[in-house]
Design a protein around this motif. Sequence first.
Motif, PDB file in Angstrom:
ATOM      1  N   SER A 679       0.827  -1.205   0.000  1.00  0.00           N
ATOM      2  CA  SER A 679       0.000   0.000   0.000  1.00  0.00           C
ATOM      3  C   SER A 679       0.862   1.256   0.000  1.00  0.00           C
ATOM      4  O   SER A 679       0.655   2.175  -0.807  1.00  0.00           O
ATOM      5  N   HIS A 712      -0.250  -8.634  -5.972  1.00  0.00           N
ATOM      6  CA  HIS A 712      -0.826  -7.787  -4.922  1.00  0.00           C
ATOM      7  C   HIS A 712      -1.986  -6.970  -5.473  1.00  0.00           C
ATOM      8  O   HIS A 712      -2.096  -5.763  -5.227  1.00  0.00           O
ATOM      9  N   GLN A 714      -5.199  -6.970  -4.759  1.00  0.00           N
ATOM     10  CA  GLN A 714      -6.093  -6.427  -3.738  1.00  0.00           C
ATOM     11  C   GLN A 714      -5.528  -5.147  -3.124  1.00  0.00           C
ATOM     12  O   GLN A 714      -6.217  -4.122  -3.017  1.00  0.00           O
ATOM     13  N   GLU A 715      -4.257  -5.187  -2.732  1.00  0.00           N
ATOM     14  CA  GLU A 715      -3.655  -4.023  -2.082  1.00  0.00           C
ATOM     15  C   GLU A 715      -3.572  -2.837  -3.031  1.00  0.00           C
ATOM     16  O   GLU A 715      -3.831  -1.688  -2.639  1.00  0.00           O
ATOM     17  N   ASN A 718      -7.007  -1.254  -3.537  1.00  0.00           N
ATOM     18  CA  ASN A 718      -7.377  -0.470  -2.352  1.00  0.00           C
ATOM     19  C   ASN A 718      -6.639   0.868  -2.319  1.00  0.00           C
ATOM     20  O   ASN A 718      -7.213   1.895  -1.938  1.00  0.00           O
ATOM     21  N   SER A 719      -5.375   0.848  -2.706  1.00  0.00           N
ATOM     22  CA  SER A 719      -4.589   2.081  -2.659  1.00  0.00           C
ATOM     23  C   SER A 719      -5.015   3.073  -3.732  1.00  0.00           C
ATOM     24  O   SER A 719      -5.220   4.254  -3.456  1.00  0.00           O
TER      25      SER A 719
END
Length: 1216
Positions: A679, A712, A714-715, A718-719
């Motif tokens: 993130s 990554h 998902q991360e 989200n970011s």
Amino acid sequence: MVKPTSILLKKSKSNQAAFVPQDHKIFMEEAYNAAICFKLLRDLGSSDIPRVKIVTKKLNNMAKMEQNMVLETINDYFVDNLELSAKHRYRLFQVLESIILDAPYIQNDWGERFIGLALENMTKTTELEDIYQDAASNVLLAMCKHSWNLVFSKLEEDFLTGIFPHRSLFYVMGIISTNDKLLTPTQRDHWQEQLIQIGARSVQFLTVDGWAKSLMLAVTKPDRTYVDRNPEKIFLFIYYGMILRAANNSSMVRKHLRSLLDTSHQSPQQREGIALTIGLTAARHLDDAWAVLDQFGRTGPLKRTLNNFNIKEEQDPKWRWASSTILLSYGQMAAKAKENILPWVDNISSRMVFYFRSSYWDDTLKQSFLEATLLLVGAISRNEGAHSYEFIQVPELIDSLLVLMKKEPQDTLCTRTRQQVMCAISGLCKLRPPLDFKRKSKILFTCFQSVFKLPLVEALEKHTCLLADPPDIQKLYMDTMSALDELLQSLITENPKADELHYLLGHMYSWLASEKVHERQRAVKSCMVLLKFLAQKTFLDTTEEFIRIGHIVGMLGMLCQDPDKDIQQLVLEAINYLYKILLYQKGLYAPELFRNMGQSEETQCLSEQEPIPMPEVPVNPSSHIIKEFAKLFSLPQMKDLICTVMDGLRSTLDFQRETAGDMLVVILEDLGSQVEKVSDMSQTLYCHLTSTDSVNVKKKVLKAITLLSRHHTQELVNSFLEYSLPLDRETINVWRAMGSEKLTAPKVLHVLLAKLQERPNPVEVTRTKENKAYLNSLAAMNTLYEIQYSREYKEAVQNWYPQLLLGLLTQLHYIFELGLIESLKKNETSKEAEPMPSPQRTSLDSVKSLLYTSGHWKDFAQLELQGAWDLFSSFDTYHQGVTLIARAMVQNSCSQIKGLLYQTISNVEAKPERDKKVASLFFTEFLNSPVMLEELPKQAVLSHLHQGLTDPNPSIRVISLQGLKNVIFDSEKGNLLRGQLPAFLEGFYHENEQVVIRVMSTVADALYCLGQQGAGHQCREIALNLRNFFDDDRDKVRASAISLFGDLVISMEGKDYYTLKPHVYQSLIPLLMHLKDDCPAVKMKSKFTFYRCAVYLNWKLRHTLFCTLAWEDGLSARHFLWSYLMENSDEEFQSHLSQALRYLHSPRRNLKTSAALFIGYIICYYPDAIFQRASDFDLALFYSTLEELKQDPERSIRDFATKHIIFLDEVSKMMN
């Protein structure tokens, strides 16, 4: 004197010479040579200077062949010629000095003679004054090489006579003291011992008034002969110091020292001499020397000069530089007191710092402080017991040295000040207690700033070209750089730990990233030298892991692509040494990382070549560096490397940013799955992306994001959602990068859909205004909207179409629940923030773009032409809009119905209420698609609808109930509905407008309920009756009739084509005319129905037709529609023309104008068709219509009629 005839004898070559006895021959040769030497000695008295030089050279050459003969001749010449002039004797002494120095050996008897000759003439007074005495003294000095003991014994005798020695004796002793090459080390030691003895035996003379006064007079006498250093004066102070050193009377010592300090301090040599005397005295009288200096500083004239920084206020030059004398004295005290000085170091340091800070600043003070500090440091370093002491004043001393460094001009390098400061600090760094990090940082910053920032050497040389005695800038520069390297080596030697190495190199980071090439080059070279030192010494502590090595690798690796080739070479060499250090830390063998950075291939043994990772420097060495170091790095080391490379992306240097991007890509390709804190990393990458202007750097950052998204997803989603409300150009590029790989794009869509469905309870959101949790859902919606246009997600969007469509429609429902109809602001706390599109609009646009970009343009076209999107402007009509979307898919046989069907079943079973509602609407509409019964048994469909009847939500129960009325469950319902259609047709002619509209609406519902069964043969009657209302005076009736005709056409697609075909053709011209109707509803319905007619007739270019109908309104759009009609219905030309002519008589001006323009188009593009296909009656009607239009109140119509009548007449003549 030898006669000339004797000289000629040696040169005679007569036969008689062979019979001369041998002894006589030798005698004659020696006599001849002696005569020549004698003549040359005589010629030294000549006033012809060039001749004198030649003679001097001949004598030196002759002495090399016949040394004894020449020395004897010189001796005889002095003895036989006592009346020689002083100048002649002066030149003879010079020749004699040169011969003695060059002679490998001098016989003792000759040595004694010449020592006596020198001593005799050293004290003579001539018109040449000191020059003559010094020449004689130089002969004595030359004899030191051959008869050292004899010379010193003679000197000692003259010194201890009780009479104050002559100046020439001080001159000789001064030369011996200052010329290190004159004596061997053993002789030098003996000399020092003899001096001590002379001093001790001369103490008695201090009590003799005449002797003591002569001493003080000689000390204070100004020297005008020597511009630089006067050896006579130097030894005078040494002698004075040796006497006071040997004295046992403390009071006498203090008295003499104070008297010495009260003399003038104007001359540099005087200041140095006073300091030297005090230093020598301090060797045995340290307390007395300290007391005298302390008292002198606290009282008298010196006290008045301290803290007086205006030199004009102190006019007496005698005391102006007294502080410099004190500083030098402290330095000499430290140097001469040896091991006794250690307890005094802090006191001396404190006083030195005090005088340095309190005195008037000039070059004299600066140099004195620097020399004193070097003497102090040298004295401490020579004492083995220094490590048992803690020197608390060292930091203050270092601070003062750094002040010196800072005050050096940044654009010149004329002195050794920088070099000396760094040498002094190098020594001070070795003392206890060790320096703290703050102090080290200050040292490194100041030294790097002063050295690295110097101009190029060529520029430095230009600055000194006008000096009278310019220094060797090249050597001075190299010595300065070497001093800096030694300072760094001293620091790491005192603390040989990996963290210390990182600490030192970390301070070079800003210089390694300097925009100036020469500054980067200097920093890289210093870095390389330090790493080479450590790699060769191999004393770095191996008990601790080198965690921050990643930072160093990153710093150096980013310079591998430096435009300067020298820097590239230095960097690769430095990395080689760093690689060896790492292997040493891990206890492994240390090969060369790049073979051609070390020794050549020919000089390497086979065992050294085999383990080398790569034989040559690769094209992209930074990538190779990353791969090789990564093999040995632990996870923390790799994290450090990644952080460094990330920081490099914001460098001000383009090549460094690009190299950092390359390195980051290499890391993520191999180790992307091991990255942590994704993130934070993603946010940093986004900041770099938005802050740089370099296209290449942007590409590399986006490539890094692509690689990160593999593992990554998902991360990253989200970011980046934080930057997606709204999305700018860079954020869109980020999302495109994440989906650029085929396997990653579906994962991104999956996570975005999950985020889209993370919808907080609207009640909680409304109650707590601070709750912004719903913003993630809006950001996901924005992102889904944008990525639909990206080719990277094209395939994924197709595969995820059902989930996307239902998710976006549900999102629109959620936005209505939140009441987010108005535009948001980027920063809700700022009233001046730029407004964003409303969430409702964005959500609706997402649905539109999904339909259009995913290849379902037919569904989109139908919805667009129906004006279905307006239904989504209100929550009350939202369900109608959803219904029309599902219906359009059914009516256009959408390929996604199957996927949507199963998705709706899934949503109804496990989703929130709003998802169930949307899914139920779709499921009910899909009952009219053949796909429903192809995929599901009728019983399963019924079961699903019955389950909806038990739902707590009344809307879902109503939707399910409507679905149960579908004709697919009972074929008799279709017959019943078709039987009612004739009765409905009579309602079209009811006088009440509302009744007519309701009847038409009912017929439309009946046609929809019939679904796949259709209206059968009754479609003909319905079409015939509806066409009568296309030109009805009532706007709503016209609109309803045209809309119902479109529904009829849709219901009959694929069924009994020829039954309805004539009526469809007959409706085209009215529909085309009503595209310019006054009523917007009529215009919209006409567009939709015209499009459905084209679909029914299976005309080509339907997509272009849709775009024209939906978004174009100019004359070019009309021409396309007219040509489209004529090209696809050529056989109906006469019918179209007749219909158009009738519209010329329409009472509505817009319809009349539209008809006239259409006819004008036919005249222009199909003139022959008018006469060939139109009947005489039609032509007459057309002419009469044009004549009537010539009287039309609108000028444009009149002009149109007039021009076309003329055009028709001309065409008629041509046809005939």
